[in-house]
Design an enzyme around this catalytic site. Structure first.
Site, short mmCIF file in Angstrom:
data_model
loop_
_atom_site.label_atom_id
_atom_site.label_comp_id
_atom_site.label_asym_id
_atom_site.label_seq_id
_atom_site.Cartn_x
_atom_site.Cartn_y
_atom_site.Cartn_z
N SER A 1 -2.38 -7.60 -3.72
CA SER A 1 -2.26 -9.05 -3.99
C SER A 1 -0.99 -9.60 -3.33
O SER A 1 -0.04 -9.95 -4.02
CB SER A 1 -2.28 -9.35 -5.48
OG SER A 1 -1.46 -8.47 -6.23
N SER B 1 0.85 -1.19 0.00
CA SER B 1 0.00 0.00 0.00
C SER B 1 0.89 1.24 0.00
O SER B 1 1.85 1.33 0.76
CB SER B 1 -0.89 -0.01 1.26
OG SER B 1 -1.68 1.16 1.33
N GLY B 2 0.61 2.19 -0.88
CA GLY B 2 1.42 3.39 -0.97
C GLY B 2 2.64 3.25 -1.86
O GLY B 2 3.43 4.19 -2.00
N ALA B 3 2.81 2.09 -2.49
CA ALA B 3 3.99 1.87 -3.35
C ALA B 3 3.93 2.70 -4.63
O ALA B 3 4.95 3.03 -5.22
CB ALA B 3 4.13 0.39 -3.69
N GLY B 4 2.70 3.01 -5.07
CA GLY B 4 2.54 3.78 -6.30
C GLY B 4 1.88 3.00 -7.42
O GLY B 4 1.91 3.42 -8.58
N LYS B 5 1.26 1.88 -7.09
CA LYS B 5 0.66 1.01 -8.11
C LYS B 5 -0.38 1.75 -8.96
O LYS B 5 -0.29 1.76 -10.19
CB LYS B 5 -0.01 -0.20 -7.44
CG LYS B 5 0.92 -1.07 -6.63
CD LYS B 5 0.21 -2.25 -5.99
CE LYS B 5 -0.83 -1.81 -4.98
NZ LYS B 5 -0.25 -1.07 -3.83
N SER B 6 -1.37 2.33 -8.31
CA SER B 6 -2.45 3.01 -9.05
C SER B 6 -1.93 4.25 -9.78
O SER B 6 -2.38 4.55 -10.89
CB SER B 6 -3.58 3.40 -8.09
OG SER B 6 -4.21 2.25 -7.57
#
Length: 202
Positions: A110, A38-43
């Site tokens: 995931s 979460s917060g990695a920048g995926k979206s």
């Protein structure tokens, strides 16, 4: 033992198929599966890549973890079982969208390799691209765009990935994006180069 459902439900092969739909779109269908903390920048990265692909004339669809939970997966919670079911449903949806000839960008934490392998096995060889948005826990926690890490550290969110629930990083992703060290534009360019090399776009 074969169930009554299995015996009576038969896949109907239509004349207009994936190959035909992809040919109309001048692209190869694919599922880019963005995984990371979460917060990695995926979206953010998936959205910027979709913008660029749209500008280039390609046909895409972006599936985002939070958005999907407003509809398709609104009945699911965050237990291990519900999380697995969430990924299974998204995998099936991604498969259908790829069958429509689209380049699908799926952005989901995931956290388990087994779940990601499940989705990979739903698709033909070379159609599932695991994209590891490789950002350290420290960087993600510093960003904390939704305040979730703060809540997790305070015990307000149980089973939060990276804090009290395991994240299993990909062992051999098709793309390993150094998201804690490069700009979004640089990461998008890495994705585009890879898609061109694989013949998904021209």
């Amino acid at each position: 033992m074969t169930s009554e459902k299995d015996e009576n439900v038969v896949w109907h092969q239509h004349v207009i198929d994936k190959t035909y739909r992809a040919k109309l779109k001048h692209q190869r269908p694919a599922v880019l599966w963005f995984t990371g903390l979460s917060g990695a920048g995926k979206s953010t990265i998936a959205g910027a890549l979709e913008n660029k692909l749209a500008e280039m004339g390609y046909h895409t669809y972006l599936l985002d973890g939070d958005n999907v939970r407003h509809g398709l997966c609104s009945d699911l919670g965050f237990s291990e079982q519900d999380r697995r079911e969430n990924i299974r449903r998204i995998g099936e949806l991604s498969k259908l969208m790829a069958d429509a000839g689209l380049i699908v960008l799926s952005a989901f934490i995931s956290p388990h390799r087994e779940e990601r392998a499940l989705v990979r096995n739903m698709l033909p060889q070379g159609e599932f691209l695991e994209v590891f948005v490789n950002t350290s826990l420290d960087v993600c926690e510093q960003r904390d765009p939704k305040g979730l890490y703060k809540k997790a550290r305070a015990g307000e969110i149980p089973n939060f990935t990276g804090i009290d629930s395991e994240y299993q990083a990909p062992l051999e992703p098709e793309l390993d994006l150094p998201a804690g060290q490069a700009s979004v534009d640089e990461l998008v360019e890495l994705c585009l180069v890879d898609l061109k090399q694989r013949g998904i776009i021209k």
